[in-house]
Design a protein around this motif. Structure first.
Motif: not given
Ligand SMILES: [Fe+2]
Length: 402
Positions: A223, A225, A281, A311, A314, A375, A377-379, A381-382, A384
């Motif tokens: 995580n 980000r 996440s 993910y 990313e 949760k 959008s903060s993953a 790899r977000p 949407p």
């Protein structure tokens, strides 16, 4: 660290250096509770226990009960806090605290007992009902100048990490949903981690709790980000994952292997430290939909490889993934992040119950997840929120999402 040959105990230094919670770890940890209570002048202490737990079968646990029986506590204990405690369980503890006004609250049990005691102690001190504490730092915002007293924890399982986290999961009985208190004022003050208490855990509970801890550490590690995370958290996560990979198969073969039990206890507390600074996440988010169907640790372990592959688009996740290469053995040389995920998944298959998803369940998970857009959008790899149902459906069906 060369765990494959001669395990060392670097984890002890990591636990002892942790500042937000004083962690007393290892053989005889609980014996220091008396000293701590005296230092705190807490002659009146209230113990909160679970129902009949496997820890009670352990001789060391009986020594602990004999020790606390010799204290003059001047406050009644609360027992039989069930798994998945609800708002009424928390209120039951609050009533005892109101009558006894103890100077200390000590939670003895698994994550459920620790969560209920953390919530109740803050509810009593603030005068707020437990339902008013749901959310993020609600009490801290309401009382910005007050520092509330915090619980002492004595975990009897090795998995949730609640002994070091600012989280309490409580079922809202009136609404029938599981709610979260995330509040810096409920981080425990001192945790006494006595690995011998976990020796009587059956194999199934040992596996699911250890896998939960491993997934905490990996989800937190990926995580990247999250801003403002403790810079030491990568090291905690790597150490925790190494320990579980080494010790879990050993304990499943020999439940009385105390050194391996100690490693699993350390790994669980390290996992709690990881999620306290950098949260979980999507695997944890999706596990909420499977409550009551499969043990939590098996659910998150089943979801982990699926979301991890999602993910991997990313670059930051690819780089983190390669830092776990080689911890999990596999026939393949782990030269790509995809190889590493395959190796972790192969390990999980050796000790977890499989996640059996069908179309109906996938639909439920996909629609439940929409309730938590933060949760998503903060993953790492977000996701949407307006496309979340399609993406989650694809990930859970094992499809690649470009
Ligand atoms: Fe978990």
């Amino acid at each position: 660290m060369s765990l494959h040959n001669s395990p060392d105990k670097e984890y002890i230094a990591l636990l002892e250096k942790y500042e937000p919670v004083r962690i007393v770890f290892g053989d005889g940890a609980f014996a220091q509770l008396g000293t701590e209570l005296m230092l705190d002048r807490s002659a009146s202490a209230c113990f909160v226990f679970g129902g009949r737990s496997t820890a009670q079968k352990s001789g060391v646990y009986q020594d602990f009960i004999n020790t606390i029986s010799s204290f003059d506590l001047e406050a009644p204990s609360v027992s039989d806090i069930p798994p998945e405690p609800d708002t009424d369980d928390v209120r039951r503890i609050v009533e005892v605290l109101k009558d006894a006004s103890p100077a200390a609250v000590i939670a003895v049990g698994g994550g459920s007992v620790m969560d209920a005691a953390k919530a109740a102690y803050l509810s009593w001190q603030t005068g707020m009902d437990v339902t008013e504490l749901f959310g993020v730092d609600v009490a801290s915002k309401k009382f910005p100048d007050r520092a509330f007293k915090r619980v002492f924890c004595i975990p009897t399982t090795s998995g949730t990490g609640s002994e070091v986290t600012p989280y309490a999961n409580i079922v809202d009985r009136e609404k029938g949903v599981k709610c979260l208190i995330m509040e810096k004022q409920i981080v425990p003050a001192v945790s006494f981690v006595e690995p011998a208490f976990t020796c009587s855990m059956p194999a199934d509970l040992t596996a699911t709790t250890a896998l939960d801890a491993m997934v905490h550490s990996i989800e937190s590690f990926l995580n990247t980000r999250t801003t403002g995370a403790d810079p030491a958290s990568d090291e905690w996560a790597q150490e925790s994952v190494r320990l579980i990979r080494y010790a879990l198969p050993k304990v499943l073969k020999d439940p009385d292997d105390l050194l391996s039990r100690e490693m699993l206890s350390a790994a669980a507390t390290l996992g709690g430290m990881c999620i306290a600074t950098r949260p979980t996440s999507l695997p944890h988010l999706c596990s909420f939909s499977l409550y009551g169907r499969i043990a939590h640790g098996y659910a998150v372990a089943g979801f982990l490889p699926l979301f991890w592959r999602y993910y991997l688009k990313e670059e930051a996740v690819r780089a983190q993934t390669m830092r776990l290469a080689g911890i999990f053995p596999s026939a393949e040389k782990q030269s790509t992040p995809e190889d590493v995920v395959d190796a972790v998944e192969a390990f999980i298959r050796t000790c977890a119950k499989p996640l059996e998803l069908n179309a109906e369940l996938i639909e439920k998970i996909a629609s439940d997840a929409l309730a938590n857009p933060m949760k998503l959008s903060s993953a790492p790899r977000p996701v949407p929120p307006d496309d979340a149902a399609r993406i989650i459906r694809a990930v859970l069906s094992g499809e690649s999402v470009p």
